[in-house]
Design an enzyme around this catalytic site. Structure first.
Site, PDB file in Angstrom:
ATOM      1  N   VAL A  18       0.830  -1.207   0.000  1.00  0.00           N
ATOM      2  CA  VAL A  18       0.000   0.000   0.000  1.00  0.00           C
ATOM      3  C   VAL A  18       0.866   1.260   0.000  1.00  0.00           C
ATOM      4  O   VAL A  18       0.643   2.203  -0.769  1.00  0.00           O
ATOM      5  CB  VAL A  18      -0.950  -0.005   1.233  1.00  0.00           C
ATOM      6  CG1 VAL A  18      -1.661   1.334   1.393  1.00  0.00           C
ATOM      7  CG2 VAL A  18      -1.960  -1.136   1.114  1.00  0.00           C
ATOM      8  N   PHE A 160      -8.448   1.895  -1.793  1.00  0.00           N
ATOM      9  CA  PHE A 160      -9.391   0.963  -2.423  1.00  0.00           C
ATOM     10  C   PHE A 160      -8.707   0.295  -3.613  1.00  0.00           C
ATOM     11  O   PHE A 160      -9.310   0.106  -4.656  1.00  0.00           O
ATOM     12  CB  PHE A 160     -10.645   1.711  -2.896  1.00  0.00           C
ATOM     13  CG  PHE A 160     -11.416   2.364  -1.781  1.00  0.00           C
ATOM     14  CD1 PHE A 160     -12.307   1.633  -1.010  1.00  0.00           C
ATOM     15  CD2 PHE A 160     -11.237   3.713  -1.483  1.00  0.00           C
ATOM     16  CE1 PHE A 160     -13.020   2.228   0.027  1.00  0.00           C
ATOM     17  CE2 PHE A 160     -11.948   4.321  -0.452  1.00  0.00           C
ATOM     18  CZ  PHE A 160     -12.840   3.581   0.312  1.00  0.00           C
ATOM     19  N   ASN A 219     -15.698  -3.597   0.988  1.00  0.00           N
ATOM     20  CA  ASN A 219     -15.161  -4.951   0.875  1.00  0.00           C
ATOM     21  C   ASN A 219     -16.182  -6.013   1.272  1.00  0.00           C
ATOM     22  O   ASN A 219     -16.276  -7.073   0.647  1.00  0.00           O
ATOM     23  CB  ASN A 219     -13.893  -5.092   1.721  1.00  0.00           C
ATOM     24  CG  ASN A 219     -12.691  -4.495   1.009  1.00  0.00           C
ATOM     25  OD1 ASN A 219     -12.723  -4.292  -0.195  1.00  0.00           O
ATOM     26  ND2 ASN A 219     -11.653  -4.195   1.751  1.00  0.00           N
ATOM     27  N   ALA A 263     -19.190 -16.517 -10.574  1.00  0.00           N
ATOM     28  CA  ALA A 263     -19.155 -17.684  -9.679  1.00  0.00           C
ATOM     29  C   ALA A 263     -17.861 -18.466  -9.888  1.00  0.00           C
ATOM     30  O   ALA A 263     -17.204 -18.358 -10.908  1.00  0.00           O
ATOM     31  CB  ALA A 263     -20.356 -18.566  -9.956  1.00  0.00           C
ATOM     32  N   GLY A 268     -10.302 -14.824  -2.381  1.00  0.00           N
ATOM     33  CA  GLY A 268      -9.122 -14.969  -1.522  1.00  0.00           C
ATOM     34  C   GLY A 268      -8.447 -13.616  -1.415  1.00  0.00           C
ATOM     35  O   GLY A 268      -9.075 -12.584  -1.644  1.00  0.00           O
ATOM     36  N   CYS A 271      -7.539  -8.952   1.683  1.00  0.00           N
ATOM     37  CA  CYS A 271      -8.582  -8.036   2.165  1.00  0.00           C
ATOM     38  C   CYS A 271      -9.925  -8.703   2.434  1.00  0.00           C
ATOM     39  O   CYS A 271     -10.425  -8.683   3.558  1.00  0.00           O
ATOM     40  CB  CYS A 271      -8.784  -6.923   1.141  1.00  0.00           C
ATOM     41  SG  CYS A 271      -7.864  -5.446   1.538  1.00  0.00           S
TER      42      CYS A 271
HETATM   43  C1  UDX Z   1      -9.927  -6.040  -2.787  1.00  0.00           C
HETATM   44  C2  UDX Z   1     -10.838  -4.847  -3.130  1.00  0.00           C
HETATM   45  O1  UDX Z   1     -11.396  -5.056  -4.434  1.00  0.00           O
HETATM   46  C3  UDX Z   1     -10.046  -3.556  -3.072  1.00  0.00           C
HETATM   47  O2  UDX Z   1     -10.897  -2.452  -3.308  1.00  0.00           O
HETATM   48  C4  UDX Z   1      -9.437  -3.425  -1.661  1.00  0.00           C
HETATM   49  O3  UDX Z   1      -8.724  -2.245  -1.513  1.00  0.00           O
HETATM   50  C5  UDX Z   1      -8.540  -4.634  -1.367  1.00  0.00           C
HETATM   51  O4  UDX Z   1      -9.332  -5.828  -1.516  1.00  0.00           O
HETATM   52  P1  UDX Z   1      -8.096  -7.508  -4.042  1.00  0.00           P
HETATM   53  O5  UDX Z   1      -8.016  -8.296  -2.780  1.00  0.00           O
HETATM   54  O6  UDX Z   1      -6.827  -7.077  -4.690  1.00  0.00           O
HETATM   55  O7  UDX Z   1      -8.938  -6.160  -3.800  1.00  0.00           O
HETATM   56  O8  UDX Z   1      -8.887  -8.396  -5.086  1.00  0.00           O
HETATM   57  P2  UDX Z   1     -10.273  -8.335  -5.844  1.00  0.00           P
HETATM   58  O9  UDX Z   1     -10.054  -7.960  -7.257  1.00  0.00           O
HETATM   59  O10 UDX Z   1     -11.280  -7.564  -5.088  1.00  0.00           O
HETATM   60  O11 UDX Z   1     -10.672  -9.896  -5.817  1.00  0.00           O
HETATM   61  C6  UDX Z   1     -10.820 -10.583  -4.583  1.00  0.00           C
HETATM   62  C7  UDX Z   1     -11.138 -12.033  -4.809  1.00  0.00           C
HETATM   63  O12 UDX Z   1     -12.461 -12.206  -5.295  1.00  0.00           O
HETATM   64  C8  UDX Z   1     -10.234 -12.754  -5.799  1.00  0.00           C
HETATM   65  O13 UDX Z   1      -9.879 -14.015  -5.260  1.00  0.00           O
HETATM   66  C9  UDX Z   1     -11.096 -12.921  -7.028  1.00  0.00           C
HETATM   67  O14 UDX Z   1     -10.736 -14.032  -7.798  1.00  0.00           O
HETATM   68  C10 UDX Z   1     -12.466 -13.107  -6.402  1.00  0.00           C
HETATM   69  N1  UDX Z   1     -13.587 -12.739  -7.272  1.00  0.00           N
HETATM   70  C11 UDX Z   1     -13.709 -11.471  -7.749  1.00  0.00           C
HETATM   71  C12 UDX Z   1     -14.554 -13.696  -7.580  1.00  0.00           C
HETATM   72  O15 UDX Z   1     -14.466 -14.850  -7.154  1.00  0.00           O
HETATM   73  N2  UDX Z   1     -15.625 -13.327  -8.356  1.00  0.00           N
HETATM   74  C13 UDX Z   1     -15.767 -12.063  -8.840  1.00  0.00           C
HETATM   75  O16 UDX Z   1     -16.777 -11.800  -9.523  1.00  0.00           O
HETATM   76  C14 UDX Z   1     -14.787 -11.110  -8.530  1.00  0.00           C
END
Ligand code: UDX
Length: 478
Positions: A18, A160, A219, A263, A268, A271
């Site tokens: 960050v 974010f 989140n 889906a 994971g 966050c």
């Molecule tokens: C997240 C938030 O999006 C971000 O705003 C915050 O600051 C930090 O946490 P990040 O952890 O980098 O970001 O990943 P993100 O793109 O949000 O995806 C999180 C998880 O959700 C991933 O494992 C992704 O594969 C999964 N995901 C995402 C799904 O399973 N389905 C979706 O439709 C979208």
């Protein structure tokens, strides 16, 4: 790019993920930035232009901003912050076991706060629990008083940023949230708004605890959407409906939107799982029931097992002694992060059931970290090496490399061409054409790959298969 009179002198303490993105982003906007990092090894790496984790374009931007003179690094906090108008702190607050801890921030404040210039402001960037955020202005004020210095404005400015798109998210945010902990004169707020001028986004001023919940709320909602999509996909499976068509129709309702409704094996990363767990376990607020977040977590926790169930079904009912190629280890593409990656849970379950796994991820670091976490996990240096001789494959991270693989060739490498698509990322009809048995999450498999409206019943773990290069007659097996 900030004009001459708009340039702000900024220090960022803590150059982890960050902090570094924040420092580089402000420098890119033309501000004068000093990044402070106590870890000597990390500092040396940064000084030589290399970044200790993977984030697209970050290393290049660190080098170019250093060359421009807008970004420099310092080891000493005092030297690094004493000329700054805004001092950002971005130390980690994860306890390493899925929990929250605030000790790192308390230690950081003890060290940083006495050295902040009297006319500067403190901006906390780390994710912190609301009770700490509430106490923060008093804590900072007490440190200033004991250092014999006047009080300084205090802010919480949550990030974010998504891994893999962090620079883009910083430089072109959809909103900037300024959480005001203490700023009676409004001078700190004016400075912070000046620092973010180039963001060209709505700048929202609110209380610091509101800002903390603005981040948490975003989140938790994203996580809820994903678990909702996963539950809906299970319902679709039960009736042979197709989740993509369903979500496609839902998405056109402007009250819903289509994002974060894909889906698969679940969310994971550092966050979403952390914040859902903290809320579900009432660590955000004691004695406030959070049944929704408990359910969101339960759905997410079950997804890896659902993938394993599909693998077992596709393999004819047994996993013991089977060789599984696992494609992807990171929690999503464009990162080398395996924290809370569903892949690791899938691997653990498969190994406990006697399967042999060979995993491949394009990120070398992710492979070694995954091996350190999951004993018995074997890794390969290419997708081909992982797939060769495998009884089945599991797609767990939708890296472009996998989506663009020549699956007709891949079918030849495997002992039996069978795949469970844990991210609903491949085209089922195409996979069938390539000779694969294919299963996914809530996707109706049109066995001949041609008729989207053809109706047939598909059970929850039904797998589509076409006799490979045989008589062309499709069969569905459960
Ligand atoms: C997240 C938030 O999006 C971000 O705003 C915050 O600051 C930090 O946490 P990040 O952890 O980098 O970001 O990943 P993100 O793109 O949000 O995806 C999180 C998880 O959700 C991933 O494992 C992704 O594969 C999964 N995901 C995402 C799904 O399973 N389905 C979706 O439709 C979208």
């Amino acid at each position: 790019m900030a004009l001459w009179g708009e340039i702000v002198r900024i220090s960022v303490v803590g150059l982890g993920y960050v902090g570094l993105v924040t420092a580089v982003g402000f420098a890119k906007w033309g501000h004068q930035v000093t990044g402070v990092e106590a870890d000597k090894e990390r500092l040396l790496a940064l000084l030589s232009g290399s970044v200790p984790f993977f984030e697209p374009h970050l290393a290049g931007l660190v080098r170019s901003e250093c060359a421009s003179g807008r970004l420099r690094f310092a080891a000493s906090t005092r030297e690094g912050i004493n000329r700054a108008q805004l001092v950002f702190t971005a130390v980690g607050t994860d306890d390493g076991h899925g929990g929250w801890q605030t000790d790192t921030m308390s230690v950081c404040l003890e060290e940083v706060v006495p050295s902040i210039a009297d006319d500067a402001a403190l901006v906390v960037r780390s994710t912190l629990p609301p009770d700490f955020v509430r106490r923060m202005p008093t804590l900072v004020n007490a440190i200033r008083v004991s250092a014999g210095k006047p009080d300084v404005p205090v802010f919480l400015n949550p990030e974010f940023t998504r891994e893999g798109q962090a620079l883009q998210d910083f430089l072109t945010p959809e909103r900037v949230v300024i959480g005001i902990g203490d700023d009676p004169s409004g001078k700190g707020t004016t400075l912070l708004k000046r620092a973010y001028k180039s963001a060209n986004a709505p700048i929202l001023e609110m209380g610091a605890v509101d800002a903390c919940f603005a981040k948490l709320g975003a989140n938790l909602f994203l996580a809820t959407k994903i678990s909702f999509a996963n539950e809906l996909a299970a319902l679709c499976d039960a009736h042979g409906a197709d989740i993509n068509s369903v979500v496609g129709a839902m998405a056109l309702d402007s009250r819903i939107g289509g994002k974060f409704l894909r889906a698969g094996i679940g969310f994971g990363g550092s966050c979403l799982p952390h914040q859902v767990t903290m809320t579900a376990e009432e660590r955000v607020a004691a004695d406030v029931g959070t049944p929704l977040m408990q359910a969101v977590r339960r759905v997410n926790d079950e997804q890896p097992q659902r993938l394993v169930d599909r693998l077992r079904a596709i393999l004819g009912g047994t996993l013991a002694g089977k060789s599984i190629a696992m494609l992807g280890l990171t929690f999503k593409p464009e990162t080398d992060d395996v924290r809370e990656a569903p892949a690791l849970r899938v691997a653990e379950i498969l190994l406990s059931q006697g399967a042999d796994i060979v995993a491949y991820d394009p990120m070398v670091g992710a492979r070694s970290r995954a091996q350190a976490i999951v004993p018995g996990l074997r890794v390969a240096a290419s997708a081909r090496a992982a797939l060769t001789g495998a009884d089945a494959a599991a797609l767990v991270t939708e890296w472009r490399e996998f989506l663009e693989l020549d699956w007709t060739e891949a079918a030849e490498w495997m002992k039996t061409p069978a795949i469970v698509d844990g991210r609903n990322a491949l085209d089922p009809a195409e996979m069938l054409r390539c000779g694969f048995r294919y299963a996914a999450f809530g996707r109706r498999i049109d066995l001949d790959g041609t008729s989207p409206h053809r109706s047939f019943r598909i059970e929850p773990t039904t797998i589509a298969t076409k006799a490979p290069r045989g008589n062309g007659l499709p069969v569905a097996v459960t």
